[in-house]
Design a protein around this motif. Structure first.
Motif, mmCIF file in Angstrom:
data_model
loop_
_atom_site.group_PDB
_atom_site.id
_atom_site.type_symbol
_atom_site.label_atom_id
_atom_site.label_comp_id
_atom_site.label_asym_id
_atom_site.label_seq_id
_atom_site.Cartn_x
_atom_site.Cartn_y
_atom_site.Cartn_z
ATOM 1 N N VAL A 74 0.857 -1.172 0.000
ATOM 2 C CA VAL A 74 0.000 0.000 0.000
ATOM 3 C C VAL A 74 0.902 1.234 0.000
ATOM 4 O O VAL A 74 2.001 1.216 0.577
ATOM 5 N N TYR A 75 0.451 2.265 -0.682
ATOM 6 C CA TYR A 75 1.242 3.482 -0.846
ATOM 7 C C TYR A 75 0.491 4.698 -0.297
ATOM 8 O O TYR A 75 -0.735 4.698 -0.219
ATOM 9 N N LEU A 76 1.263 5.710 0.045
ATOM 10 C CA LEU A 76 0.678 6.992 0.401
ATOM 11 C C LEU A 76 1.487 8.067 -0.306
ATOM 12 O O LEU A 76 2.630 8.338 0.067
ATOM 13 N N GLN A 77 0.901 8.640 -1.352
ATOM 14 C CA GLN A 77 1.528 9.744 -2.069
ATOM 15 C C GLN A 77 1.150 11.035 -1.357
ATOM 16 O O GLN A 77 -0.043 11.335 -1.223
ATOM 17 N N MET A 78 2.149 11.753 -0.906
ATOM 18 C CA MET A 78 1.912 12.978 -0.147
ATOM 19 C C MET A 78 2.455 14.163 -0.926
ATOM 20 O O MET A 78 3.661 14.232 -1.192
ATOM 21 N N ASN A 79 1.580 15.084 -1.293
ATOM 22 C CA ASN A 79 1.975 16.280 -2.033
ATOM 23 C C ASN A 79 1.671 17.531 -1.210
ATOM 24 O O ASN A 79 0.923 17.486 -0.239
ATOM 25 N N SER A 80 2.250 18.636 -1.619
ATOM 26 C CA SER A 80 2.012 19.924 -0.956
ATOM 27 C C SER A 80 2.177 19.803 0.550
ATOM 28 O O SER A 80 1.326 20.253 1.327
ATOM 29 N N LEU A 81 3.271 19.199 0.947
ATOM 30 C CA LEU A 81 3.487 18.929 2.369
ATOM 31 C C LEU A 81 3.613 20.214 3.170
ATOM 32 O O LEU A 81 4.145 21.234 2.685
ATOM 33 N N LYS A 82 3.133 20.147 4.403
ATOM 34 C CA LYS A 82 3.128 21.287 5.322
ATOM 35 C C LYS A 82 3.858 20.904 6.601
ATOM 36 O O LYS A 82 4.004 19.716 6.905
ATOM 37 N N PRO A 83 4.279 21.886 7.374
ATOM 38 C CA PRO A 83 4.967 21.563 8.644
ATOM 39 C C PRO A 83 4.140 20.658 9.553
ATOM 40 O O PRO A 83 4.705 19.790 10.225
ATOM 41 N N GLU A 84 2.835 20.850 9.553
ATOM 42 C CA GLU A 84 1.987 20.034 10.429
ATOM 43 C C GLU A 84 1.871 18.587 9.969
ATOM 44 O O GLU A 84 1.260 17.765 10.660
ATOM 45 N N ASP A 85 2.450 18.254 8.829
ATOM 46 C CA ASP A 85 2.476 16.871 8.385
ATOM 47 C C ASP A 85 3.634 16.095 9.009
ATOM 48 O O ASP A 85 3.735 14.874 8.835
ATOM 49 N N THR A 86 4.508 16.797 9.713
ATOM 50 C CA THR A 86 5.621 16.128 10.381
ATOM 51 C C THR A 86 5.094 15.133 11.398
ATOM 52 O O THR A 86 4.304 15.486 12.277
ATOM 53 N N ALA A 87 5.510 13.872 11.274
ATOM 54 C CA ALA A 87 5.028 12.809 12.153
ATOM 55 C C ALA A 87 5.718 11.502 11.783
ATOM 56 O O ALA A 87 6.373 11.413 10.733
ATOM 57 N N VAL A 88 5.522 10.509 12.627
ATOM 58 C CA VAL A 88 5.840 9.132 12.249
ATOM 59 C C VAL A 88 4.596 8.569 11.580
ATOM 60 O O VAL A 88 3.496 8.641 12.141
ATOM 61 N N TYR A 89 4.767 8.031 10.402
ATOM 62 C CA TYR A 89 3.647 7.461 9.642
ATOM 63 C C TYR A 89 3.693 5.952 9.781
ATOM 64 O O TYR A 89 4.732 5.323 9.550
ATOM 65 N N LEU A 90 2.540 5.405 10.174
ATOM 66 C CA LEU A 90 2.460 3.971 10.461
ATOM 67 C C LEU A 90 1.416 3.307 9.580
ATOM 68 O O LEU A 90 0.325 3.854 9.362
ATOM 69 N N CYS A 91 1.742 2.124 9.150
ATOM 70 C CA CYS A 91 0.844 1.307 8.347
ATOM 71 C C CYS A 91 0.075 0.362 9.272
ATOM 72 O O CYS A 91 0.639 -0.141 10.257
ATOM 73 N N ASN A 92 -1.188 0.146 8.951
ATOM 74 C CA ASN A 92 -2.028 -0.716 9.779
ATOM 75 C C ASN A 92 -2.828 -1.675 8.918
ATOM 76 O O ASN A 92 -3.380 -1.288 7.884
#
Length: 110
Positions: free
Chosen positions: A77-95
């Protein structure tokens, strides 16, 4: 189900990243896959999910910027992230089901 995320890193304003989550299961095509994120000092939040039929759902904060997709042949599974913002800073976890990956860090760089 064992989940291994990759693709995180340092990103600047308006930048893009594509996260991947490889699943070790032979029932991948039958299960809903989700991406969550957890920022320091904040609760884990659902970012997006994709069901086994390909239907998707997004958090309001990422709608129009993030796209979740899946490749059943690759059990990924993929997550394409565009137009990133400072508030997108995080650890991203797959479930998947009750299983979690170790996470991949996305950090906004000014």
């Amino acid at each position: 189900v064992q989940l291994v995320e990759s693709g995180g890193g340092l990103v600047q304003a308006g930048g893009s990243l594509k996260l991947s989550c490889a699943a070790s299961t032979n029932i991948f095509r039958l299960i809903q896959m989700s991406w969550y994120r957890q920022a320091p000092g904040k609760q884990r939040e659902l970012v997006a999910f994709i069901d086994r039929g390909g239907s998707t759902n997004y958090a309001d904060s990422v709608k129009g910027r993030f796209t979740i997709s899946r490749d059943n042949a690759k059990s990924t599974v993929y997550l394409q992230m565009n137009s990133l913002k400072p508030e997108d800073t995080a650890v991203y976890l797959c479930n998947a089901l009750t299983c979690w990956g170790q996470g991949t860090q996305v950090t906004f760089s000014s």
